[in-house]
Write an enzyme that holds these catalytic residues in place. Structure first.
Site, PDB file in Angstrom:
ATOM      1  N   HIS A 144      -7.543  -6.427  -6.762  1.00 57.45           N
ATOM      2  CA  HIS A 144      -7.131  -5.064  -7.103  1.00 57.45           C
ATOM      3  C   HIS A 144      -7.535  -4.832  -8.556  1.00 57.45           C
ATOM      4  O   HIS A 144      -6.953  -5.429  -9.461  1.00 57.45           O
ATOM      5  CB  HIS A 144      -5.620  -4.903  -6.928  1.00 57.45           C
ATOM      6  CG  HIS A 144      -5.169  -5.109  -5.511  1.00 57.45           C
ATOM      7  ND1 HIS A 144      -5.089  -4.088  -4.597  1.00 57.45           N
ATOM      8  CD2 HIS A 144      -4.821  -6.235  -4.835  1.00 57.45           C
ATOM      9  CE1 HIS A 144      -4.682  -4.561  -3.417  1.00 57.45           C
ATOM     10  NE2 HIS A 144      -4.515  -5.874  -3.540  1.00 57.45           N
ATOM     11  N   LEU A 145      -8.571  -4.006  -8.744  1.00 57.57           N
ATOM     12  CA  LEU A 145      -9.035  -3.740 -10.112  1.00 57.57           C
ATOM     13  C   LEU A 145      -8.263  -2.592 -10.750  1.00 57.57           C
ATOM     14  O   LEU A 145      -8.367  -2.372 -11.951  1.00 57.57           O
ATOM     15  CB  LEU A 145     -10.540  -3.456 -10.119  1.00 57.57           C
ATOM     16  CG  LEU A 145     -11.429  -4.658  -9.770  1.00 57.57           C
ATOM     17  CD1 LEU A 145     -12.900  -4.265  -9.812  1.00 57.57           C
ATOM     18  CD2 LEU A 145     -11.166  -5.842 -10.701  1.00 57.57           C
ATOM     19  N   ARG A 146      -7.486  -1.865  -9.934  1.00 58.61           N
ATOM     20  CA  ARG A 146      -6.539  -0.845 -10.413  1.00 58.61           C
ATOM     21  C   ARG A 146      -7.183   0.392 -11.030  1.00 58.61           C
ATOM     22  O   ARG A 146      -6.466   1.295 -11.439  1.00 58.61           O
ATOM     23  CB  ARG A 146      -5.558  -1.441 -11.434  1.00 58.61           C
ATOM     24  CG  ARG A 146      -4.770  -2.640 -10.944  1.00 58.61           C
ATOM     25  CD  ARG A 146      -3.850  -2.291  -9.800  1.00 58.61           C
ATOM     26  NE  ARG A 146      -2.894  -3.370  -9.527  1.00 58.61           N
ATOM     27  CZ  ARG A 146      -2.357  -3.580  -8.338  1.00 58.61           C
ATOM     28  NH1 ARG A 146      -2.681  -2.801  -7.300  1.00 58.61           N
ATOM     29  NH2 ARG A 146      -1.496  -4.546  -8.156  1.00 58.61           N
TER      30      ARG A 146
ATOM     31  N   HIS B 168      -5.163 -12.250   3.477  1.00 58.67           N
ATOM     32  CA  HIS B 168      -4.067 -13.126   3.039  1.00 58.67           C
ATOM     33  C   HIS B 168      -3.195 -13.671   4.180  1.00 58.67           C
ATOM     34  O   HIS B 168      -1.993 -13.427   4.233  1.00 58.67           O
ATOM     35  CB  HIS B 168      -3.195 -12.447   1.990  1.00 58.67           C
ATOM     36  CG  HIS B 168      -2.860 -10.997   2.253  1.00 58.67           C
ATOM     37  ND1 HIS B 168      -2.313 -10.548   3.419  1.00 58.67           N
ATOM     38  CD2 HIS B 168      -3.022  -9.897   1.469  1.00 58.67           C
ATOM     39  CE1 HIS B 168      -2.133  -9.243   3.351  1.00 58.67           C
ATOM     40  NE2 HIS B 168      -2.564  -8.830   2.183  1.00 58.67           N
TER      41      HIS B 168
ATOM     42  N   ASP C 117      -5.202  -2.089   2.613  1.00 56.30           N
ATOM     43  CA  ASP C 117      -4.454  -3.226   2.068  1.00 56.30           C
ATOM     44  C   ASP C 117      -3.291  -2.797   1.171  1.00 56.30           C
ATOM     45  O   ASP C 117      -3.424  -1.912   0.340  1.00 56.30           O
ATOM     46  CB  ASP C 117      -5.364  -4.141   1.256  1.00 56.30           C
ATOM     47  CG  ASP C 117      -4.591  -5.325   0.718  1.00 56.30           C
ATOM     48  OD1 ASP C 117      -4.152  -6.147   1.526  1.00 56.30           O
ATOM     49  OD2 ASP C 117      -4.389  -5.402  -0.517  1.00 56.30           O
TER      50      ASP C 117
ATOM     51  N   ASP D  23      -6.300 -12.111  -3.812  1.00 60.66           N
ATOM     52  CA  ASP D  23      -5.365 -10.971  -3.797  1.00 60.66           C
ATOM     53  C   ASP D  23      -4.840 -10.723  -5.214  1.00 60.66           C
ATOM     54  O   ASP D  23      -3.659 -10.450  -5.427  1.00 60.66           O
ATOM     55  CB  ASP D  23      -4.207 -11.207  -2.815  1.00 60.66           C
ATOM     56  CG  ASP D  23      -3.416  -9.915  -2.546  1.00 60.66           C
ATOM     57  OD1 ASP D  23      -3.804  -8.852  -3.059  1.00 60.66           O
ATOM     58  OD2 ASP D  23      -2.405  -9.990  -1.826  1.00 60.66           O
TER      59      ASP D  23
END
Lengths: 308, 424
Positions: B63-65, B233, B153, B306
């Protein structure tokens, strides 16, 4: 023995000798309640903050009386009308309270683990007055004190805890504490209200009330929260009461010296028939009285025995 | 422009190679691999004596946000964290703000990555608009724009009919649908695994069945549609068994596991440390053992972190209130080398496969191989490098790791992306 803990977070962490220490101290505190002037100077100059994030009448009042009888300054901080409602985090509130140099913070919170979080960050003592479905150690201590008072001993007794074990912090603290003191514990309730792998806590699990209470020395009835129907845990209060409520008829088949306990507040007519709650086997009000003594003992051990 | 990696132990699973060789890189591609290659005049030399040279590691679940949550992570900081952790490429999830559910956001991510990223960035598009599970996102345009998979996700698409349509609709694009397998009703918002530990802690637990039920459903839908299902995951023994059975039956299903689900159990929650809170939750020893076995036997195709950066204020909270997720990019490779390879649980070539060839294959990405002509994405490891996890040194903007203070041996030493050394 000397009390060494900064905090009282749960029964799970206590040694049997520490439990006995609290119970013996509470016994000596109980004498104060019988005096005409209910005041000793033990905690004079000490500050106790009641930090209650969940509504509570009896526990908060009990701590307040306990503190006041010991001459501590007791400040009540409830979440409503405070900064908690304005979105301040638990830790920020705690830091602010710590800046006012209390000696003990008594915390009740809906989140399991909240007192542990505070205890890690605060220099003062922290007493868990109930955290979510985790623990309520002073309740277990007052239960043990009451049982010991009535039965003369703890080891070898059979205690049956009936009701919503899954969501009950009282049940957990009682189970941990009673097991340590040599009590055989049975938990009983519909399978939906018994938590996962409950047997591994060292208790017997029963799904039939009559069987679970037949040989009990003590029956601890838990409060049924009305919202349990929404979660699909039980179909109706009516059915729960018929199957799991303690009626005079069911009580007749119990031991003649059985004791009925309840952590309160009682749902009359749900888990306890009124005539059972008020009947001769009930020691519910003894529990309340001993609650003050136990909390005096705990406040004394945490705040009074060090440097006093 | 040439570069010669000299005298390293070359582990290239695609070629079945594990010997000391040289790797000659020219114009951003692998030129030759062989013993004692003669460096061309002017070539840069990297002395990899005693090091391990692998195809670049690819983390297909981060998650690079960015856009939207730059206070947690940015493409700049997240790709630097990846580089520091030994990864040459990452695939980033769609739960940004706005959600990556349309071409414009996909384009934005790729444009930022081109300017600020230091490793390759592959966007993953949302399956449904705004991750709401109600209406398909514009999958065709997103695929055209460069999305390498589709996933909601963080949320599970509970409507089986809609998920079936998503799988069907995605078929022509040749990319997998990635399932966050968590039945939200069975999970009922619980913050940890249901079992003895949740019972003792009084925290609401979600049963392993919340994951198993959904993995079973998605496998059945993959069978119905012929789609490629990738299980994100994976964390339960039951889900591992379902994937193993489905693979044996020929269903197009792949799976990933995170380092924390391989290394920690729900016992870690006993401290109420919110850095041990994530979805899916930490499970039991039995589940960890099943995941390790599946990682070795290939039922699990790859390790993915993750990587889920969260600000301190979102983590420094009551356990049940705290945000889900842990960062993983900078700790994954060192932890796996120390805890799995050094202990002999997994051999090095298998781990390298699960970090490079495995993820490259399942997302059809370039890389995962040191064959001549392949993009020169290379991860070089130093198996003797000691380390201590110190969140203060993270390149990530967030610090939410359950591994702070742990120590070990074996770490990434250098990465090359397109034949160029990357400084994190």
């Amino acid at each position: 023995m000397g009390w060494k803990r900064k905090d009282l977070l749960g029964m799970q962490e206590l040694e049997p000798a520490e439990i006995t220490d609290v119970l013996d101290t509470a016994l000596s505190m109980k004498e104060i309640a019988a005096r005409e002037i209910k005041k000793v100077p033990t905690l004079r100059g000490k500050t106790v903050v009641n930090l209650f994030y969940e509504s509570s009448t009896r526990t908060r009042t009990s701590f307040e009386i306990a503190g006041k009888w010991l001459s501590a300054d007791v400040i009540n901080f409830s979440a409503s009308g405070s900064s908690a409602e304005k979105g301040e985090s638990l830790l920020d509130t705690a830091r602010n309270i710590e800046a006012m140099s209390p000696d003990v913070v008594v915390v009740r919170h809906k989140a399991a683990g909240a007192p542990a979080l505070l205890a890690r960050r605060l220099r003062c003592g922290v007493i868990n007055a109930g955290d979510g479905a985790h623990e309520h150690p002073t309740q277990a201590l007052l239960d043990l004190m009451t049982i010991r008072e009535k039965k003369g001993h703890l080891e070898g007794l059979n205690v049956t805890i009936v009701g919503d074990i899954t969501h009950s912090r009282v049940a957990r603290s009682d189970i941990f504490g009673m097991r340590k003191m040599g009590i055989t514990v049975t938990v009983a309730g519909p399978p939906t209200l018994i938590p996962a792998q409950c047997q591994e806590l060292g208790v017997k699990v029963s799904h039939r009330l009559e069987e679970a209470i037949a040989h009990a020395d003590v029956i601890m009835m838990l409060r049924l929260q009305h919202e349990r129907m929404q979660g699909g845990f039980i179909p109706s209060i009516r059915e729960y009461s018929r199957v799991w409520g303690l009626s005079p008829a069911k009580l007749e088949r119990c031991r003649p010296d059985v004791l009925i306990m309840h952590p309160g507040p009682v749902n009359r007519g749900v888990e306890l028939a009124p005539e059972v709650a008020d009947g001769p086997y009930s020691i519910i009000l003894d529990q309340v009285a001993n609650g003050v003594a136990v909390r005096m003992a705990v406040l004394y051990l945490l705040a009074g025995s060090k440097g006093a | 422009m040439s570069l010669l990696i000299r005298n390293g132990r070359v582990v290239d699973p695609a070629a079945g190679a594990d010997t000391v060789q040289d790797v000659w890189i020219a114009d951003g591609r692998i030129h030759r691999v062989g013993p004692r290659l003669k460096a061309p005049a002017g070539a840069e030399i990297v002395d990899a004596t005693g090091k391990v040279v692998c195809p670049g590691f690819i983390d297909i679940h981060v998650h690079l946000r960015e856009p939207g949550f730059e206070y947690k992570e940015t493409i700049a900081s997240g790709t630097r964290a990846a580089a520091a952790g030994g990864f040459t490429a990452v695939a980033c999830m769609a739960n940004t703000f706005p959600v990556n559910d349309n071409r414009a956001v996909t384009d934005y991510i790729l444009a930022r990555a081109k300017v600020e990223g230091v490793v390759r960035v592959y966007p993953i598009g949302a399956v449904t608009r705004n991750l709401e599970g109600k209406q398909l996102a514009e999958l065709a345009e997103q695929a055209e724009g460069g999305c390498v998979a589709f996933s909601d996700d963080g949320k599970c698409v509970m409507n089986a009919e809609l998920y079936r349509r998503a799988m069907e609709y995605a078929l022509p694009f040749g990319v997998p649908v990635i399932s966050h397998a968590e039945d939200c009703h069975l999970a009922h918002g619980a913050s940890m695994n249901e079992g003895l530990v949740s019972t003792e802690l009084g925290l609401s637990g979600q049963p392993a069945a919340a994951e198993d039920v959904m993995v079973a459903r998605d496998i059945i839908l993959a069978e119905l549609t012929g789609a490629h299902l990738h299980v994100a995951h994976i964390s339960t023994a039951g889900a591992v068994r379902l994937v193993r059975e489905a693979k044996a039956r020929g269903v197009r299903v792949t799976a990933e596991v995170t380092p924390h689900h391989l290394l920690l159990t729900d016992d870690a929650v006993r401290t109420y440390d919110p850095n041990c809170k994530m979805a899916p939750p930490l499970r039991t020893k039995r589940d960890v053992e099943a995941c390790l076995e599946a990682l070795v036997d290939g039922t699990i195709d790859c390790v993915a972190t993750d990587h889920a950066p969260q600000a301190l204020s979102e983590k420094e909270d009551e356990f049940s209130e705290a945000a889900n997720g842990v960062v993983g990019l900078e700790t994954a490779v060192p932890l796996l080398l120390d805890r799995l390879v050094r202990t002999g649980v997994v051999d090095l070539p298998t781990l390298v496969t699960r970090l490079s060839t495995g993820p490259a294959r399942l997302l059809n990405l370039p890389g995962g191989s040191l064959a001549p002509g392949a993009a020169a994405d290379v991860t070089i490891l130093d198996l003797e490098q000691g380390w201590t996890v110190d969140p203060a040194t993270f390149r990530s903007r967030s610090r939410n790791t359950p591994f702070a203070g742990t120590t070990g041996t074996g770490a990434p030493w250098m990465i090359l992306v397109g034949g160029r050394k990357v400084t994190p």
